[in-house]
Design a protein around this motif. Structure first.
Motif, PDB file in Angstrom:
ATOM      1  N   LYS A  48      67.594  15.353 132.288  1.00  0.00           N
ATOM      2  CA  LYS A  48      66.455  14.446 132.481  1.00  0.00           C
ATOM      3  C   LYS A  48      65.586  14.399 131.238  1.00  0.00           C
ATOM      4  CE  LYS A  48      63.775  18.060 134.805  1.00  0.00           C
ATOM      5  NZ  LYS A  48      63.129  18.529 133.567  1.00  0.00           N
ATOM      6  N   GLN A 105      63.906   8.938 136.211  1.00  0.00           N
ATOM      7  CA  GLN A 105      64.583   9.464 135.028  1.00  0.00           C
ATOM      8  C   GLN A 105      65.630  10.487 135.438  1.00  0.00           C
ATOM      9  OE1 GLN A 105      61.547  11.015 132.441  1.00  0.00           O
ATOM     10  NE2 GLN A 105      61.012   9.004 131.607  1.00  0.00           N
ATOM     11  N   ARG A 106      65.270  11.309 136.432  1.00  0.00           N
ATOM     12  CA  ARG A 106      66.174  12.359 136.858  1.00  0.00           C
ATOM     13  C   ARG A 106      67.477  11.793 137.432  1.00  0.00           C
ATOM     14  NH1 ARG A 106      65.453  13.803 141.533  1.00  0.00           N
ATOM     15  NH2 ARG A 106      66.792  15.278 142.597  1.00  0.00           N
ATOM     16  N   ALA A 154      69.554  10.145 134.799  1.00  0.00           N
ATOM     17  CA  ALA A 154      70.220  11.186 134.015  1.00  0.00           C
ATOM     18  C   ALA A 154      71.480  11.683 134.714  1.00  0.00           C
ATOM     19  CB  ALA A 154      69.264  12.352 133.760  1.00  0.00           C
ATOM     20  N   GLU A 202      70.031  17.238 144.224  1.00  0.00           N
ATOM     21  CA  GLU A 202      70.255  16.156 143.279  1.00  0.00           C
ATOM     22  C   GLU A 202      71.487  15.344 143.639  1.00  0.00           C
ATOM     23  OE1 GLU A 202      70.335  18.396 139.702  1.00  0.00           O
ATOM     24  OE2 GLU A 202      68.189  18.278 139.393  1.00  0.00           O
TER      25      GLU A 202
END
Lengths: 107, 107
Positions: free
Chosen positions: B74, B63-64, B67, A35
């Motif tokens: 998320k 979205q992730r 976030a 991420e």
DNA sequence: TTGCAATATAGGACTTGGTTCTATATATTC
DNA sequence: GAATATATAGAACCAAGTCCTATATTGCAA
């Protein structure tokens, strides 16, 4: 076969290396590593009560004005600085922005 | 929250630097600086579910990733866009920053 | 085809941050 | 003295944000 990753900038590569080090040290898991690698974001660290008070005083504003910048109530700022409530999520993000760039960054 | 008086946000940054310099030089006192800060904050308007979705798609992130920038989960972003949860306070401030300056403003 | 990963919706249960209220105290200013 | 601004203190309430699982779709690679 291994894919050679290319980075948009030196800064991206530098952050990637930092995060990779955290992954190797077990501080973060592989999913979190992906991420950060993808988003290339600076990590949001925690703020203690005294950290917040010191930050606000560095910016030389009252609790009330600080609260206006953060879009919270003045009571919340007071509670942060006394350790009653502990900011998290979006609030920590704002505090990090202020610490790194000053109050003018969130005007 | 107390009502926030409005001024144009783009003009603020440059003027703020001037005012801060005047404060540093002792031309104005801390009280004047505080009042100036208070008067020049831009209002934080509400965001509907579709507003948030449109904003995220304008920035072309999932979205992730969105976030990650906001420092929320998320699931929260998904709930915002479906109207299940309604962001407030510091979250609205971050959304306002992104709308006005783009995601790079909160990197 | 099969398998896998990423994306997004959906819903339930839980924790706690943020708000609002009141009261108190201390400077400072009129 | 009265009024204002700042900050502490504590209590009660609400809902945002988290975490979990399940489902469905797309795209990609073996």
């Amino acid at each position: 076969m291994n894919k050679i990753k290319t980075y948009k900038s030196d800064a991206y590569a530098a952050i990637h290396e930092t995060m990779a080090g955290m992954y190797d040290a077990g501080v973060i898991d592989k999913k979190t590593m992906r991420e950060f690698d993808e988003a290339c974001l600076t990590p949001v660290h925690a703020f203690s009560a005294t950290d917040i008070k010191a930050l606000r005083e560095r910016e030389e504003v009252s609790q009330r004005v600080f609260a206006l910048y953060m879009n919270v109530s003045k009571d919340s700022v007071s509670q942060w600085e006394r350790g009653i409530k502990k900011p998290a999520g979006p609030t920590l993000k704002l505090l990090s922005l202020v610490k790194q760039k000053g109050l003018s960054a969130i005007t």
